[in-house]
Design an enzyme around this catalytic site. Structure first.
Site, PDB file in Angstrom:
ATOM      1  N   CYS A 240       0.546  -1.484   0.206  1.00  0.00           N
ATOM      2  CA  CYS A 240      -0.287  -0.011   0.374  1.00  0.00           C
ATOM      3  C   CYS A 240       0.733   0.972   0.198  1.00  0.00           C
ATOM      4  O   CYS A 240       2.106   1.083   0.246  1.00  0.00           O
ATOM      5  CB  CYS A 240      -0.984  -0.027   1.381  1.00  0.00           C
ATOM      6  SG  CYS A 240      -2.101   1.210   1.103  1.00  0.00           S
TER       7      CYS A 240
ATOM      8  N   ASP B 106       0.442   3.380   1.984  1.00  0.00           N
ATOM      9  CA  ASP B 106       0.348   3.763   3.391  1.00  0.00           C
ATOM     10  C   ASP B 106       1.503   4.722   3.230  1.00  0.00           C
ATOM     11  O   ASP B 106       2.578   3.712   3.550  1.00  0.00           O
ATOM     12  CB  ASP B 106      -0.316   3.819   4.007  1.00  0.00           C
ATOM     13  CG  ASP B 106      -0.931   3.748   5.694  1.00  0.00           C
ATOM     14  OD1 ASP B 106       0.151   4.147   6.725  1.00  0.00           O
ATOM     15  OD2 ASP B 106      -2.105   3.470   5.922  1.00  0.00           O
TER      16      ASP B 106
ATOM     17  N   ARG C  84       3.177   4.723   6.329  1.00  0.00           N
ATOM     18  CA  ARG C  84       3.401   3.545   7.534  1.00  0.00           C
ATOM     19  C   ARG C  84       4.346   2.572   6.826  1.00  0.00           C
ATOM     20  O   ARG C  84       4.368   1.512   7.987  1.00  0.00           O
ATOM     21  CB  ARG C  84       2.764   3.940   8.460  1.00  0.00           C
ATOM     22  CG  ARG C  84       1.776   5.466   8.806  1.00  0.00           C
ATOM     23  CD  ARG C  84       0.625   4.954   9.804  1.00  0.00           C
ATOM     24  NE  ARG C  84      -0.746   5.213   8.716  1.00  0.00           N
ATOM     25  CZ  ARG C  84      -1.603   5.148   9.002  1.00  0.00           C
ATOM     26  NH1 ARG C  84      -1.981   4.659  11.176  1.00  0.00           N
ATOM     27  NH2 ARG C  84      -2.300   4.129   8.580  1.00  0.00           N
TER      28      ARG C  84
END
Lengths: 288, 207
Positions: free
Chosen positions: B35, B37, B39
């Site tokens: 992803c 993302d 993080r």
């Protein structure tokens, strides 16, 4: 920010390799064609012999380079390697509990980075980014297609929309790089599609067609291929930057100075990184 | 970033042998789909070094199925390149805890009445079947977090099956040249689970 100016060198053989399933047939067909030709024109045998010698040298070098890379890059079983890697991360995770508790709740990256999927250009490793700092999209040749109402999955558009409108990133950086196989394939594409080698790759990299035309116009016919290659990578970054701007939510954020767009070129041959800003300004209309 | 790049440059100078080799070509054993993302950077989480993994990142690490329809195919082109040209040995799709894309998927109304984006919903609805499976699997009164986690994992499995719909993936898998893995990175508890996708079709038996 000022960055070190990069110099570019680019050779590469990734995009021109034959696929698993095409290569044996293509080889047999080529050998048959050569056989037939030389039966009809035996006077060409000497020339053919010399060309074949050159080809053998080139392929031997390619085989040796592949061997060298494999000798230098880790030889641990791949699954074992990532298991060890994660154990190191886990130790870091336990130590930095304040950081990870905050990240578990939400992310607030200031950067969106669009980089190539090439294994040699990981933006986190090259730019020392920590978890939580950058929302990252990676695809072949770090391309962003233009805004379009046509249906069809748009991984790039959805990611940019999310980054700009929801995460409210302050910077988008598109990173091209030296020896990009996708851009090399783009430069080699014939307009009539007669040398098509893939099912999906060429349709994807055709997003940067204009970059190819620009690079070929900018670089003189007798410059080394590497110059045209580097130029095309940078032009492709610019094409993708302008494509970003074609999204109303990007344009608005740029005009309101909430968002800055940057292009970049990572040269892993010489260890350099060059960045440039996209400056967009519409002046006030003046009455004539 | 400038400081960090200076550190990289020092590392670059130190590891000359590695970078001379990488400058010529790449031979990653992994393709990782993760992803976008911030993080869940796979290189940082799995300790990968430059040259080790060809990485595709998009919202919710989705792979659409093989299709002749026109439209930009960032995932398909990347997988084709990784498998056919780079000849990677492993593909891993990594889902993660608290995935915003999957959360939006679970909250999407069938009639589109709560549509909130221009592109995001069209993208994440690739994983619509995973949402249905998760809603069927997880009891109605369970905490939302359970449904969320289940849906992320089912989405990974769906994307793995979609990978297999590409002939250039299926054929090397059947020959044992390519292994597909699913993974779930939990950055709440600091855990990383992996599982293999195995696909075997038995010998035909005459009735």
């Amino acid at each position: 920010m000022e960055w070190i100016i990069c110099r570019s060198v680019a050779i590469g053989n990734c995009a021109s390799r034959m696929g698993r399933f095409g290569n044996e047939n293509a080889y047999e067909t080529a050998i048959d064609s050569l056989d037939n030709l030389l039966k009809n024109c035996p006077e060409l045998k000497e020339k053919a012999g010399k060309k074949i010698e050159e080809l053998v040298k080139e392929l031997s070098l390619e085989a040796k380079v592949e061997h060298d890379v494999k000798a230098v890059v880790s030889q641990l079983d791949p699954v074992e390697k990532i298991r060890k890697g994660f154990q190191e991360f886990k130790a870091h995770f336990k130590k930095e509990q304040t950081l990870f508790k905050a990240l578990a709740e939400s992310q607030h990256p200031k950067w969106m980075i669009i980089a190539c999927s090439d294994s040699r250009v990981d933006p986190a490793l090259v730019l020392g980014l920590g978890l939580g700092e950058a929302f990252i999209v990676r695809n072949i040749a770090s391309l962003v297609p233009p805004h379009s109402k046509e249906s069809g999955h748009s991984s790039g558009a959805s990611a940019i929309e999310y980054a700009v409108l929801h995460l409210k990133v302050e910077h988008i950086m598109i990173v091209g790089h030296s020896r990009c196989g996708g851009i090399k394939a783009l430069l080699g594409m014939k307009e009539d599609g007669s040398n098509r080698f893939s099912e999906y790759i060429e349709d994807w990299i055709a997003i940067a067609n204009n970059a190819s035309k620009t690079a070929k116009a900018k670089c003189s016919h007798d410059s080394p291929f590497e110059d045209q290659w580097t130029c095309c990578v940078k032009e492709s970054v610019n094409v993708s930057l302008w494509n970003c701007m074609s999204y109303p939510f990007v344009k608005e954020a740029v005009q309101q100075k909430k968002l800055a767009l940057h292009g970049a070129y990572f040269d892993f041959v010489n260890g350099d990184f060059q960045r440039w800003a996209l400056n967009y300004r519409v002046d006030e209309p003046e009455s004539l | 970033m400038r400081k960090a790049f200076e550190e990289f440059k020092a590392y670059f100078k130190k590891e000359k042998e590695l970078f001379d080799a990488l400058a010529q070509s790449q031979h990653p054993k992994w393709m990782i789909i993760a992803c976008s993302d911030s993080r869940v950077d796979p290189a940082l989480v799995l300790g990968l070094e430059l040259g080790e993994a060809f990485i595709l990142r998009n919202i919710a690490s989705l792979i659409p199925p093989h299709s002749k329809q026109s439209g930009h195919k960032s995932g398909a082109s990347a997988i084709e390149y990784a498998v056919e040209h780079l000849k990677v040995e492993h593909i891993m799709i990594v889902g993660h805890s608290r995935c915003g894309g999957i959360k939006a998927l679970l909250e999407m109304k069938e009639d589109g009445s709560n549509r909130f984006s221009e592109y995001i919903e069209d993208w994440i609805q690739i994983a619509q079947p995973a949402s249905e499976i998760a809603k069927a699997k997880v009891p109605h009164d369970s905490p939302f977090e359970e449904l969320w986690t289940c849906c992320v994992k089912e989405s990974v499995n769906l994307s793995l099956r979609n990978c297999m719909s590409y002939p250039f993936v299926k054929i090397p898998m059947e020959k044992g040249l390519l292994t597909l893995h699913g993974a779930y990175f939990d950055f709440v508890n600091g855990a990383f689970d992996v599982w293999k996708l195995k696909c075997k079709i038995d010998e035909h038996q005459s009735l």
